[in-house]
Design an enzyme around this catalytic site. Structure first.
Site, mmCIF file in Angstrom:
data_model
loop_
_atom_site.group_PDB
_atom_site.id
_atom_site.type_symbol
_atom_site.label_atom_id
_atom_site.label_comp_id
_atom_site.label_asym_id
_atom_site.label_seq_id
_atom_site.Cartn_x
_atom_site.Cartn_y
_atom_site.Cartn_z
ATOM 1 C CG ASP A 29 -4.567 4.183 3.604
ATOM 2 O OD1 ASP A 29 -5.403 4.559 2.286
ATOM 3 O OD2 ASP A 29 -3.582 3.177 3.197
ATOM 4 C CG PHE A 46 1.075 4.764 4.601
ATOM 5 C CD1 PHE A 46 -0.306 4.522 4.637
ATOM 6 C CD2 PHE A 46 1.327 6.442 5.049
ATOM 7 C CE1 PHE A 46 -1.695 5.888 3.864
ATOM 8 C CE2 PHE A 46 0.353 6.987 4.723
ATOM 9 C CZ PHE A 46 -0.847 7.000 4.461
ATOM 10 N N GLY A 47 3.318 1.288 3.069
ATOM 11 C CA GLY A 47 4.362 -0.112 2.961
ATOM 12 C C GLY A 47 4.203 -1.322 2.883
ATOM 13 N N GLY A 91 0.969 -1.663 0.264
ATOM 14 C CA GLY A 91 -0.036 -0.053 -0.219
ATOM 15 C C GLY A 91 1.021 1.335 0.418
#
Length: 872
Positions: A702, A585-586, A583
């Site tokens: 998110d 964010f990682g 995603g």
């Protein structure tokens, strides 16, 4: 004599012959005119199929006729086509030639056009309702020609521009509803100077209006309902409002009003039942005359800067049901309630400076279901009868200076939430709390409670039990320690149990252990020698290996739940073969522990620089406190001191079957409509908990289908990935989101130009998920490039028969049609470009609950509440 009688007969026959031979005359009959009007409509459900030339038009469905008793026996016609799913270009010219047309309702349809100017020719119209009809554009000045109008409802559309001053010509108008549109500019004073017959005026939720409250409103002596909330009104409340003696409801909330409430306000408002001044910038002391409003039911002044005491007589008003005065600067003592005579249901006075004790008469109010007075300066002990009301469900008096013991609360059979944190309570936790079957949320943290945690609490289905920072001791009941995050128990050194710093068996004396003390000492000595040798060898080996490895700061592992995991296991699990998701964010890793348990670890990318361990721990503790069946449980986190990297550890159920995105993006979405609604309802309930039930509020920020996990054969949804912006920081969040192009369709359009995030951004993202469930995400390419689901649906909705092309054809049937259309309408509301037009998540959950119930019980009609309905 014969000639005299034959002449009228001859004239009558001539007229009839002329009518039978003249096509233009035949077309002017009401029946033919209405059929012409029907021909201009798109009617996918066939609601008007019974309209035919073989049946008198007064017998048609949705048409009502009334014949006057006068000598001319005129016919009055009322047409109500509300909520029939109609669209098309209105043939208003035919409609307006129907003689005697006095009422027309085209509400809750999808016309997607401007108001036809021909409607201004409906000279006999007394009532015109176009609400929620998907109309747009400016309000035409020609509406002023409808001089017979008594009621005009144009609410919940997309009308823009100024309110025409020419509407002042409608002197007989009693109802003018322009709420929930895009109207702008300054309101013309002349408009209200002439509309003195108005009973209802609604200009609410027109956020682009730029006007002060017109003083001329005070001249409307017949006004009973005045709704101006959420429309950007500024300035002060005019003194002319003091003369609105017929007023029953006044809502000025969510504006930019300032100054004080005019002295004497309420003295002449003897019929006022609802007063809402909340969410403004009003200040000063409220006039005592407000207590003169003897019929007042709702009193809402929260989120202002009011000071001083609440009007003394307010508490004893006989019909008052709701007092909401939280987030102000009120002072003084709380007055006693008039006992059994009071009809109060809800009192919210949080975050003020009230002092003194809690009224002793509170338990005598039989209708009270919510008493919330947190963040004040209340002192003394709790009344023993605090919960004697048979309706009491929510008690929140945390963060005060209360003391003494906690009452037994034996009569609180409907108590759901009990928040007593941050006081000075002493003594034990009452075991009787375990008998309150619906008690779900208990927060007793930061007090001076002693004794143990009662085993009776295991009888409850608790979503929250926070007893941290007390003086509790003893063994934690087994079922509670497996369900509670460790942070809810910390600050009690005397507590013991699995996963806690203190082992319950460590202090238990044992004769057998004392008898073998010598043997144990000898064995310990020999074992120690052996361990020292092994340890020295290991240290030497590690030192040699470290010469060739790069130095780094140590990782720190923090667990909020009892999990058998080590930092080495986590580091070893960060391998490409364990990646189950990627995603903005990682990456997400699925790591299997030595005991067979699996955890999901989200390794965050922190692009904003080094994140301190203290900040990370505080934010992660807050996220770990969130407990809901549709919210993924945060077990702990892993922290790197070298670069501030954080990895969040989530619970991973063995029954997890994947994410909602996996199902939507499958070659064929096979789940039935009933299951899709149930998934949507679960997600909505989880988000509603984050937005409305959890304190403080948590925003997801998110939300997307890949962050909705599905468990078991029932596909129970569980939301994950929430609150990551709080961990990585705002700069890193914005950077990651801007680079995540694959999920841009989930992002609310105002995010790029708004400094402060709101819960309505999450509502937008949820609306996208709803559209995916309704459409099955089968979107074709447009001009060689793919389009996101919101754009695709809105484009389809604007073409003929577009709705039928939007709904997933694999499940669209007569049985599911109504529920799918209702869900589509809800999704479009959630994804509105204008944030204030989106519903809150708790409202979304209620709507989906009704849709879900109807999908299981198709014979039951779906009852929906109009947004314009006034709650008493």
């Amino acid at each position: 004599m014969a000639a005299a009688t034959c002449l009228p007969l001859f004239v009558l026959v001539s007229v009839l012959m002329a009518a039978s031979t003249s096509p233009s005359s035949a077309a002017e009959t009401p029946q033919e005119l209405l059929l012409d009007f029907k021909a201009s409509l798109q009617d996918p459900s066939g609601a008007l199929s019974a309209w035919s030339s073989s049946t008198p038009y007064c017998n048609w469905p949705h048409v009502a006729c009334a014949i006057s008793a006068a000598a001319n026996a005129t016919v009055s016609v009322s047409i109500s086509l509300q909520g029939l799913g109609l669209s098309g270009d209105l043939a208003a010219s035919s409609l307006c030639r129907v003689r005697g047309l006095i009422a027309l309702s085209l509400a809750s349809n999808g016309f997607n056009q401007t108001i036809p100017l021909e409607l201004s020719r409906c000279a006999s119209l007394a009532s015109l309702n176009l609400s929620a009809g998907a109309f747009w554009g400016p309000l035409p000045e020609q509406l002023a020609m409808l001089t017979s109008l008594v009621s005009l409802d144009l609410s919940r559309n997309s009308f823009e521009g100024q309110v025409p001053a020419g509407l002042a010509a409608l002197g007989g108008l009693q109802v003018l509803d322009l709420g929930e549109n895009l109207l702008s500019g300054v309101l013309h004073p002349a408009l209200f100077g002439n509309l003195t017959s108005l009973h209802l005026l609604d200009l609410s939720r027109n956020q682009f209006l730029d006007s002060e409250l017109p003083r001329e409103l005070g001249r409307m002596s017949s006004l009973r309902w005045l709704f101006l909330q959420g429309s950007g009104f500024s300035g002060v409340i005019p003194e002319s409002f003091l003369g609105l003696e017929q007023l029953e409801a006044l809502d000025l909330s969510m504006n930019n009003l300032a100054g004080v409430v005019p002295p004497g306000f309420g003295l002449r408002l003897q019929k006022l039942m609802t007063l809402d001044l909340s969410q403004n910038g009003l200040s000063g002391q409220l006039p005592e005359e407000i207590a003169s409003c003897s019929m007042l039911r709702r009193f809402e002044v929260h989120d202002n800067a009011f000071s001083g005491e609440l009007p003394a007589g307010l508490w004893s008003l006989p019909d008052l049901r709701v007092i909401r005065a939280q987030n102000n600067r009120f002072t003084g003592r709380l007055r006693e309630f008039p006992g059994g005579q009071s009809r109060l249901e809800q009192v919210q006075i949080d975050n003020n400076s009230f002092s003194g004790g809690i009224p002793q008469s509170i338990g005598l109010v039989r209708t009270m279901y919510r008493f919330s007075a947190s963040l004040n300066e209340l002192n003394g002990s709790l009344p023993d009868n605090l919960c004697d009301s048979p309706a009491m469900s929510i008690i929140n008096i945390s963060r005060n200076a209360l003391s003494g013991t906690i009452p037994a609360f034996k009569n609180c059979r409907r108590l759901v939430s009990l928040y007593l944190a941050g006081n000075g309570f002493t003594g034990p936790i009452p075991a009787s709390l375990g008998d309150l079957q619906v008690l779900t949320y208990i927060d007793l943290s930061s007090n001076a409670l002693t004794g143990g945690i009662p085993t009776e609490l295991q009888n409850l289905k608790l979503a929250l039990l926070n007893v941290s920072y007390n003086q509790l001791s003893g063994r934690v009941p087994p079922s509670l320690i497996t369900e509670l995050p460790a942070v809810f128990l910390q600050g009690n050194p005397g507590l013991c149990g699995p996963g806690l710093p203190k082992d319950c068996d460590a202090d238990a004396p044992s004769r057998r252990r004392q008898g073998l003390a010598v043997a144990a000492t000898v064995a310990s000595f020999l074992t120690g020698v052996a361990l020292l040798a092994v340890g020295a060898f290991a240290v030497c080996k590690r030192l040699r290996g470290s010469e060739s490895s790069s130095s780094s700061s140590p990782w720190k592992l923090v667990l909020f739940h009892p999990v058998r995991i080590t930092g080495e296991e986590l580091l070893a699990g960060f391998h490409d073969k364990n990646i189950i998701g990627r995603g903005a964010f990682g990456r997400v890793y699925l790591i299997e522990l030595q005991d067979g348990q699996k955890v999901a670890v989200k390794r965050l990318v922190n692009s904003s620089g080094k994140l301190t361990f203290r900040v990370a721990k505080n934010e992660m503790e807050a996220l770990a406190k969130i407990r809901h069946k549709n919210i993924a449980k945060v077990l702990g986190f892993f922290y790197s001191g070298s670069d501030g990297e954080v990895s969040i550890i989530y619970d991973h159920s063995q029954s997890q079957v994947g994410s909602l995105q996996d199902l939507i993006c499958a070659p064929k979405l096979t789940i039935c409509w009933k299951d899709r609604v149930r998934i949507a309802l679960g997600v909505a309930q989880g988000l509603a908990h984050l937005h409305h039930d959890h304190a403080p509020q948590v925003l997801h920020r998110d939300l997307k289908s890949s962050n909705v996990l599905l468990l078991g054969d029932e596909l129970e949804p569980r939301v994950t990935g929430f609150g990551i912006d709080r961990v990585v920081g705002e700069m890193a969040y914005q950077s990651c989101m801007s680079s995540d192009l694959n999920y841009k369709c989930y992002v609310a359009p105002e995010q790029s130009c708004t400094k402060k995030p709101t819960h309505l951004m999450d509502v937008y993202s949820f609306g996208v998920i709803l559209l995916e469930l309704v459409t099955a995400a089968q979107r074709p390419a447009s001009d060689g490039e793919s389009v996101d689901v919101v754009k695709w649906v809105r484009r389809r909705a604007n073409v003929t028969d577009g709705v039928s092309q939007i709904l997933d054809p694999s499940i669209a049937s007569a049985a599911t049609q109504k529920g799918m259309q209702a869900t589509l309408e809800l999704a479009l509301r959630c994804t509105s470009v204008v944030p204030d037009r989106r519903p809150a998540m708790d409202e979304v959950a209620r709507s989906l609950q009704a849709i879900s119930f109807a999908s299981v019980h198709p014979q039951t009609p779906m009852l929906t509440k109009s947004p314009g309905t006034l709650e008493p």
